[in-house]
Every structure is written in C-alpha cells, then in structure tokens.
Design a protein around this motif. Structure first.
Motif, PDB file in Angstrom:
ATOM      1  N   LEU A  96       0.835  -1.208   0.000  1.00 47.16           N
ATOM      2  CA  LEU A  96       0.000   0.000   0.000  1.00 47.16           C
ATOM      3  C   LEU A  96       0.863   1.249   0.000  1.00 47.16           C
ATOM      4  O   LEU A  96       0.601   2.190  -0.758  1.00 47.16           O
ATOM      5  N   THR A  97       1.885   1.276   0.822  1.00 49.23           N
ATOM      6  CA  THR A  97       2.773   2.440   0.872  1.00 49.23           C
ATOM      7  C   THR A  97       3.367   2.713  -0.507  1.00 49.23           C
ATOM      8  O   THR A  97       3.361   3.856  -0.984  1.00 49.23           O
ATOM      9  N   GLN A  98       3.848   1.674  -1.173  1.00 48.11           N
ATOM     10  CA  GLN A  98       4.442   1.851  -2.500  1.00 48.11           C
ATOM     11  C   GLN A  98       3.395   2.275  -3.523  1.00 48.11           C
ATOM     12  O   GLN A  98       3.649   3.152  -4.347  1.00 48.11           O
ATOM     13  N   LEU A  99       2.208   1.661  -3.474  1.00 51.09           N
ATOM     14  CA  LEU A  99       1.150   2.041  -4.413  1.00 51.09           C
ATOM     15  C   LEU A  99       0.746   3.505  -4.235  1.00 51.09           C
ATOM     16  O   LEU A  99       0.495   4.208  -5.222  1.00 51.09           O
ATOM     17  N   LEU A 100       0.687   3.970  -2.990  1.00 52.00           N
ATOM     18  CA  LEU A 100       0.328   5.372  -2.749  1.00 52.00           C
ATOM     19  C   LEU A 100       1.409   6.319  -3.261  1.00 52.00           C
ATOM     20  O   LEU A 100       1.099   7.389  -3.806  1.00 52.00           O
ATOM     21  N   LEU A 101       2.682   5.932  -3.117  1.00 56.17           N
ATOM     22  CA  LEU A 101       3.776   6.738  -3.672  1.00 56.17           C
ATOM     23  C   LEU A 101       3.690   6.762  -5.202  1.00 56.17           C
ATOM     24  O   LEU A 101       3.834   7.812  -5.831  1.00 56.17           O
ATOM     25  N   ASP A 102       3.428   5.598  -5.797  1.00 59.11           N
ATOM     26  CA  ASP A 102       3.286   5.518  -7.252  1.00 59.11           C
ATOM     27  C   ASP A 102       2.095   6.346  -7.726  1.00 59.11           C
ATOM     28  O   ASP A 102       2.161   7.032  -8.751  1.00 59.11           O
ATOM     29  N   TRP A 103       0.986   6.275  -6.967  1.00 58.67           N
ATOM     30  CA  TRP A 103      -0.224   7.044  -7.297  1.00 58.67           C
ATOM     31  C   TRP A 103       0.100   8.546  -7.296  1.00 58.67           C
ATOM     32  O   TRP A 103      -0.295   9.274  -8.200  1.00 58.67           O
ATOM     33  N   GLU A 104       0.816   8.991  -6.273  1.00 54.53           N
ATOM     34  CA  GLU A 104       1.181  10.411  -6.166  1.00 54.53           C
ATOM     35  C   GLU A 104       2.049  10.835  -7.343  1.00 54.53           C
ATOM     36  O   GLU A 104       1.821  11.882  -7.942  1.00 54.53           O
ATOM     37  N   ASP A 105       3.051  10.025  -7.691  1.00 53.86           N
ATOM     38  CA  ASP A 105       3.912  10.342  -8.834  1.00 53.86           C
ATOM     39  C   ASP A 105       3.103  10.427 -10.121  1.00 53.86           C
ATOM     40  O   ASP A 105       3.258  11.365 -10.908  1.00 53.86           O
ATOM     41  N   LEU A 106       2.247   9.450 -10.338  1.00 55.24           N
ATOM     42  CA  LEU A 106       1.424   9.428 -11.548  1.00 55.24           C
ATOM     43  C   LEU A 106       0.470  10.620 -11.585  1.00 55.24           C
ATOM     44  O   LEU A 106       0.301  11.271 -12.622  1.00 55.24           O
ATOM     45  N   SER A 107      -0.133  10.921 -10.445  1.00 48.19           N
ATOM     46  CA  SER A 107      -1.057  12.044 -10.361  1.00 48.19           C
ATOM     47  C   SER A 107      -0.353  13.357 -10.697  1.00 48.19           C
ATOM     48  O   SER A 107      -0.875  14.189 -11.453  1.00 48.19           O
TER      49      SER A 107
END
Length: 135
Positions: A96-107
């Motif tokens: 989850l932590t990594q997915l949220l970081l990836d989500w932020e980068d993509l956003s």
C-alpha cells in the motif's frame, strides 16, 4: 460520478473507465483496511468517500487480496452472527505504501501534462526542460 457519452465511443469510454476504476478500487480497499473491518462496514466506509461497490465485486477482490498475502482475515461472532473481519497484513502495508507513492507520482505527472496543454507558460517550460542538456 462519471458523465455519460451518447455516441459510438461510449463503449470504449466505459471499458477504459472500468480499467481505471479497477486499480483504484484495490488501493481504496487496502487503504481502508488499515483498520480491521468486515465486508459490510468496508462497503459503507468506501461509500462515504464516494466509492460504491457491489458485493459481487468486493468479496472476490477481498479473497484475491488475501490469497496474495496482502490481507489477513478472521471469523468472529458479532451481534450473534459470524462475520469475517479483514485487515491489512504486513506485506499489504508495504505494498500500500508503495502504491500510494506511485499514485502520487502518476497524479503529479498527469496534472503536469494537463497544465501543459492549458497554460502556454507551462508548455514552454516543459519544452525548455526537455531541451536542457542532461548530466
């Protein structure tokens, strides 16, 4: 939640929306299960944030996430009924932590792309950055 489109592209749009939603639902479920919940309360807590999901989508998703080691579950009696409680596993927390970081980068990237097409200053900045020599 989504606007409707009445033309031949409606089916394509609907398929793309489904793909976008599928990944988003996984992140939302993992994030909500940082605190233990059973299926019904999870559905209700997601609805508070504008994410509705029917049982036919939620329970298979929970089983899949558990089989991947991202969730743990336990049957317990509550209100004179057996209920299966789910929570994020240690591995799930890492994911989850990594997915949220990836989500932020993509956003941030998508926002930059959107701004570059609506703000002429951003467009020239993006072109300048692209033309700048790399170290």
């Amino acid at each position: 939640m989504f606007r409707t489109v009445d033309n031949p592209t409606a089916e394509i749009l609907e398929n793309l929306r489904s793909e976008l939603r599928r990944g988003s639902l996984i992140v939302a479920v993992l994030a909500e299960l940082r605190q233990e919940q059973y299926g019904y309360t999870l559905r209700k807590s997601l609805e508070v944030y504008g994410i509705s999901m029917d049982e036919g989508t939620l329970y298979p998703l929970l089983r899949r996430l558990e089989s991947q080691g991202l969730l743990v579950s336990e049957w317990r009696e509550q209100d004179k009924r057996n209920k299966r409680f789910y929570r994020l596993s240690q591995q799930g927390e890492v994911i989850l932590t990594q997915l949220l970081l990836d989500w932020e980068d993509l956003s941030q990237s998508l926002e930059a792309i959107q701004r570059s097409h609506t703000d002429p200053k951003q467009e020239s900045s993006a072109a300048s950055a692209e033309a700048a020599p790399q170290d």
